[in-house]
Design a protein around this motif. Structure first.
Motif, mmCIF file in Angstrom:
data_model
loop_
_atom_site.group_PDB
_atom_site.id
_atom_site.type_symbol
_atom_site.label_atom_id
_atom_site.label_comp_id
_atom_site.label_asym_id
_atom_site.label_seq_id
_atom_site.Cartn_x
_atom_site.Cartn_y
_atom_site.Cartn_z
ATOM 1 N N ILE A 682 1.256 -8.684 -6.961
ATOM 2 C CA ILE A 682 0.819 -10.037 -6.140
ATOM 3 C C ILE A 682 1.719 -11.113 -5.856
ATOM 4 N N ALA A 683 2.083 -11.567 -4.749
ATOM 5 C CA ALA A 683 2.636 -12.662 -4.524
ATOM 6 C C ALA A 683 1.439 -13.938 -4.293
ATOM 7 N N LEU A 684 1.463 -14.729 -5.498
ATOM 8 C CA LEU A 684 0.435 -15.588 -5.630
ATOM 9 C C LEU A 684 0.649 -16.790 -4.614
ATOM 10 N N THR A 685 1.847 -17.103 -4.205
ATOM 11 C CA THR A 685 2.113 -18.255 -3.336
ATOM 12 C C THR A 685 1.453 -18.050 -2.078
ATOM 13 N N SER A 686 1.556 -16.513 -1.490
ATOM 14 C CA SER A 686 1.069 -16.333 -0.131
ATOM 15 C C SER A 686 -0.142 -15.485 -0.059
ATOM 16 N N GLY A 687 -0.409 -14.687 -1.186
ATOM 17 C CA GLY A 687 -1.613 -13.691 -0.935
ATOM 18 C C GLY A 687 -0.985 -12.398 -0.346
ATOM 19 N N ALA A 688 0.359 -12.158 -0.619
ATOM 20 C CA ALA A 688 0.806 -10.839 0.070
ATOM 21 C C ALA A 688 0.822 -9.995 -1.282
ATOM 22 N N PHE A 689 0.895 -8.704 -0.896
ATOM 23 C CA PHE A 689 0.873 -7.772 -2.242
ATOM 24 C C PHE A 689 1.807 -6.428 -1.847
ATOM 25 N N LYS A 690 2.493 -5.922 -2.788
ATOM 26 C CA LYS A 690 3.233 -4.907 -2.682
ATOM 27 C C LYS A 690 3.208 -3.716 -3.970
ATOM 28 N N GLY A 691 3.364 -2.848 -3.556
ATOM 29 C CA GLY A 691 3.496 -1.581 -4.737
ATOM 30 C C GLY A 691 3.818 -0.197 -4.238
ATOM 31 N N SER A 692 3.589 0.781 -5.391
ATOM 32 C CA SER A 692 4.116 2.135 -4.903
ATOM 33 C C SER A 692 3.406 3.009 -5.862
ATOM 34 N N PHE A 693 3.135 4.326 -5.215
ATOM 35 C CA PHE A 693 2.259 5.509 -5.562
ATOM 36 C C PHE A 693 3.339 6.773 -5.491
ATOM 37 N N VAL A 694 2.889 7.628 -6.641
ATOM 38 C CA VAL A 694 3.477 8.963 -6.730
ATOM 39 C C VAL A 694 2.251 9.979 -6.520
ATOM 40 N N GLU A 695 2.307 10.671 -5.527
ATOM 41 C CA GLU A 695 1.304 11.596 -5.348
ATOM 42 C C GLU A 695 1.451 12.782 -6.228
ATOM 43 N N PRO A 696 0.381 13.122 -6.997
ATOM 44 C CA PRO A 696 0.102 14.239 -8.038
ATOM 45 C C PRO A 696 0.388 15.658 -7.157
ATOM 46 N N GLY A 697 1.194 16.291 -7.538
ATOM 47 C CA GLY A 697 1.436 17.644 -6.933
ATOM 48 C C GLY A 697 2.747 17.792 -6.257
ATOM 49 N N THR A 698 2.710 16.624 -5.327
ATOM 50 C CA THR A 698 3.889 16.803 -4.388
ATOM 51 C C THR A 698 5.117 15.855 -5.039
ATOM 52 N N GLY A 699 4.762 15.104 -5.868
ATOM 53 C CA GLY A 699 5.490 14.295 -6.369
ATOM 54 C C GLY A 699 6.428 13.049 -5.235
ATOM 55 N N ARG A 700 5.668 13.074 -4.394
ATOM 56 C CA ARG A 700 6.100 12.189 -3.262
ATOM 57 C C ARG A 700 5.703 10.616 -3.501
ATOM 58 N N LYS A 701 6.837 9.950 -3.552
ATOM 59 C CA LYS A 701 6.578 8.420 -3.812
ATOM 60 C C LYS A 701 6.408 7.596 -2.575
#
Length: 734
Positions: A682-701
């Motif tokens: 989380i960017a605490l100065t603005s309230g924006a966030f970002k991240g990533s996720f790897v899907e089980p089974g497909t390995g897709r990020k």
């Protein structure tokens, strides 16, 4: 339908004036040969002696058309057997064309000539003579049209319309002429073209002679085309012409004058033409010494003169300005408080002459415009004096001081369309002048001008490859609303326009909506058709009420607005141009400061099919309800009010929706407690966030971004799949 009478049975070759017993005959007049063909078939020749000295104007005019090439590809267009056969009026592009006859064009005219029927010896319209055709009711209207008399027509044509001027006669055999005159042995057909090609010509050919019989439509090769040659020697030198009187820049007190001059040529001047004030070209009287009777208009008149020789060579055009002086009294009226310089009430001015005047308002006044005989909004006026002209200069008290400042707003049709919607900004001065711009379809157009005493102004905006825009502005001068209205139109659509003045000032009137905000642009319910993820933005409002926006839509398109002013009622004209001008997003967003949200507004998100993007190439129109929340930077507290949370991803070409457990620490770090691979910061100065996720089974990020909504105690965002977008939510665990 008129049927063709007989077919031309054979081509006839007629010997000219130098053969068939005529070589011993010497003609002192000019002799011309009419060579008739129909396609590749040679019909024969008609030799004609012209009456040079008896009908000099008519002969010179005819030879001008002959030797200048004006008769090239001319055809006989009218035949009344036992009466006349006529030509000289129309041409075709290709006499050897075997396609249907559908197009003809007029022989270029050198101007009208004076009728000479009564000049010199009487020449009646008898069989075998050639005469000039005219317009009914106008004896002096002959130009290029001529006709051969196929009978003794003197009782008909000698006394009609001033008499038809006979200027030559057929010499030698008349066999070719008789082809058009049954009951001779060899005859041609006549067709009524209106049965075949109605309204295809400037003139309907109802008696067209043709080289066939039957009831079929003619071809170009069926027409009788004529080539005319004379015994005159080639001439390439142009003539010269001069104006003797009136003198250069002459000033006259009468409206009629006879202009005179001289012309010369190495062989001979055929005619002198003139134009007055760019009107119809006329033929002057005389040649080497010419004259022309002119009727002048008040003010400056321009006389243009040129001479033409028999070969069609034109002289350099000479011109002269002649001023017809007509005095008239000017009436000047002043309404309001101001003065006018350059002219005075009751002043005697010349009609047709140009004058200048300047309106100057008194202190605290503005100029509203000129009216009366001349209309203008500019204080400096240049006008041409007219008879009994009245000019009115109007001044009014300046209402614009309290209204000066910056305005911005939106325009669109009720059913919002990309091509007819946009954003505007306007800067108004205390004197009622303004500058500004319109943003639409990815282009910015500048405007400027000044408002009148009713608070109205107009602009016309040219657009490359598009219809111009007509913009109307209307200020509220009396109600204190700080509002501007109007409309924008391209002549087909009309979009109402509305905007507000920026009233906040960090020192004297600080904006009550000062602060940071986050906003969410919800996605659709069908991610295959339009983005299903949630777009977002981070918003800053400063003490002057100026908004700055930075964010992204759920198809990955970045959005931004800078220094857009809030109205005094907290209304934000939100507009972003998208996809290189092939789409847009528009909304009036209201700052509400309610418990559920801090701002909201229904928006129109349009992507046209012309936009070139990898996702959603067919385009779409979404109507998301924008929601926003005041954002407070956390100090010693969690940014959202929970510890155990969930990160849920759905759509975006995932094999299923995935729910991941996380914890939000006191330091506002997000810890993944699920078995899946996931990160979120989380960017605490603005309230924006970002991240990533790897899907089980497909390995897709997949990578995701979004923004928090503190009033909803959650975060919302999007990620991009292979063909569609998906939604990400960061929320408290149940």
């Amino acid at each position: 339908m008129r049927t063709n009478k007989l077919v031309l049975l054979a081509a006839v070759s007629i010997c000219g004036w130098i053969s068939s017993g005529l070589q011993a005959q010497i003609y002192t007049n000019t002799v011309v040969r009419f060579h008739l063909t129909a396609g590749i078939a040679v019909i024969g020749d008609i030799d004609v002696e012209l009456f040079d000295s008896e009908k000099p104007v008519t002969v010179r005019n005819f030879l001008l058309y002959v030797e200048s090439g004006a008769y090239q590809s001319m055809f006989l267009h009218r035949c009344e057997p036992g009466f006349i056969v006529q030509g000289g009026g129309f041409q075709i592009f290709n006499p050897l064309d075997s396609s249907p006859f559908v197009t003809a064009y007029s022989v270029s005219s050198f101007g009208k000539i004076t009728n000479e029927f009564g000049v010199g010896p009487l020449r009646s319209n008898t069989y075998g003579t050639i005469a000039m055709a005219k317009v009914a009711g106008d004896p002096n209207s002959a130009t290029s049209h001529f006709f051969f008399n196929l009978a003794n027509n003197s009782s008909i044509l000698d006394g009609q319309n001033g008499g038809f001027t006979v200027f030559g006669r057929v010499i030698g055999d008349t066999n070719v002429l008789n082809l058009f005159n049954p009951p001779r042995a060899l005859t041609n057909g006549v067709v009524d073209m209106s049965w075949f090609y109605t309204n295809q010509f400037g003139q309907t050919f109802r008696e067209l002679p043709v080289n066939y019989s039957g009831a079929t439509a003619p071809r170009y090769i069926d027409l009788f085309t004529v080539q005319i040659t004379s015994t005159n020697a080639p001439d390439v030198l142009p003539p010269v012409v001069s104006i003797t009187s009136p003198g250069s820049n002459a000033r006259l007190t009468t409206n009629t004058v006879t202009a005179t001059g001289k012309a010369s040529d190495n062989i001979g001047v055929q005619l002198v033409t003139y134009r007055l004030n760019s009107n119809t070209t006329m033929v002057a009287t005389g040649t080497t010494n010419w004259s022309a009777d002119l009727v002048l208009v008040p003010g400056p008149n321009t006389l243009e003169v040129e001479s033409i020789d028999a070969a069609g060579n034109h002289s350099t055009t000479v011109s002269r300005t002649i001023t017809y002086v007509v005095p008239s009294t000017l009436t000047l009226q002043i309404v309001g408080n101001g003065t006018v310089t350059g002219i005075a009430d009751g002043q005697i001015l010349e009609i047709g002459k140009s004058y200048k005047a300047t309106a100057k308002p008194a202190a605290g006044q503005l100029f509203d415009g000129w009216s009366g005989g001349v209309t203008s909004s500019a204080p400096a006026l240049t006008f041409v004096m007219q008879s009994n002209l009245t000019l009115i200069a109007t001044f009014f008290s300046n209402p614009f001081g309290p209204l000066s400042g910056n305005y911005n707003g939106l325009f669109s049709e009720t059913n919002v369309q990309h091509q007819s919607s946009g954003y505007f900004s306007l800067k108004l001065t205390g004197l009622g002048t303004y500058t500004g711009s319109l943003l639409m379809q990815g282009s910015r157009y500048s405007v400027s001008g000044h408002f009148n005493s009713q608070g109205k102004a107009m602009n016309t905006i040219a657009r490359a490859g598009l219809s111009p825009l007509a913009v109307e502005w209307q200020l509220d001068l009396t109600n204190g609303t700080d509002h501007i209205t109007g409309q924008v139109s391209d002549g087909v659509w009309v979009s109402p326009l509305s905007g507000n003045r920026a009233v906040f000032n960090v020192t004297t009137n600080p904006c009550p909506f000062l602060g940071k905000y986050t906003m969410i642009i919800p996605g659709s319910t069908n991610g295959a058709v339009s983005p299903a993820g949630d777009g977002f933005g981070t918003v800053t409002v400063d003490g002057n009420g100026l908004i700055s926006l930075k964010g992204a839509l759920a198809d990955g398109t970045k959005i931004a607005q800078k220094k857009v002013s809030l109205s005094k009622n907290g209304e934000w004209p939100f507009y972003v141009s998208l996809y290189r001008g092939k789409g847009s997003m528009l909304s009036w967003i209201a700052f509400t400061n309610r418990a559920s949200d801090s701002l909201n507004g229904e928006s129109h998100w349009i992507k046209t099919s012309a936009a070139v993007t990898s996702l959603y190439p067919a385009g779409f129109t979404n109507l998301p309800m924008i929601q926003g929340s005041l954002y407070t930077v956390p100090v010693g507290a969690r940014v959202l009010n929970f510890t155990d949370g969930l990160v849920v991803l759905s759509g975006g070409n995932l094999t299923q929706s995935w729910t991941n457990t996380v914890t939000l620490g006191a330091d506002n770090k997000v810890l993944n407690t699920s078995s899946n691979t996931l990160t979120l910061s989380i960017a605490l100065t603005s309230g924006a966030f970002k991240g990533s996720f790897v899907e089980p089974g497909t390995g897709r990020k997949v990578s995701f971004i979004g923004a928090l909504q503190q009033k909803q105690n959650a975060g919302f965002g999007y990620f991009l799949g292979t063909t569609e977008s998906g939604e990400v939510r960061f929320e408290a665990a149940p």
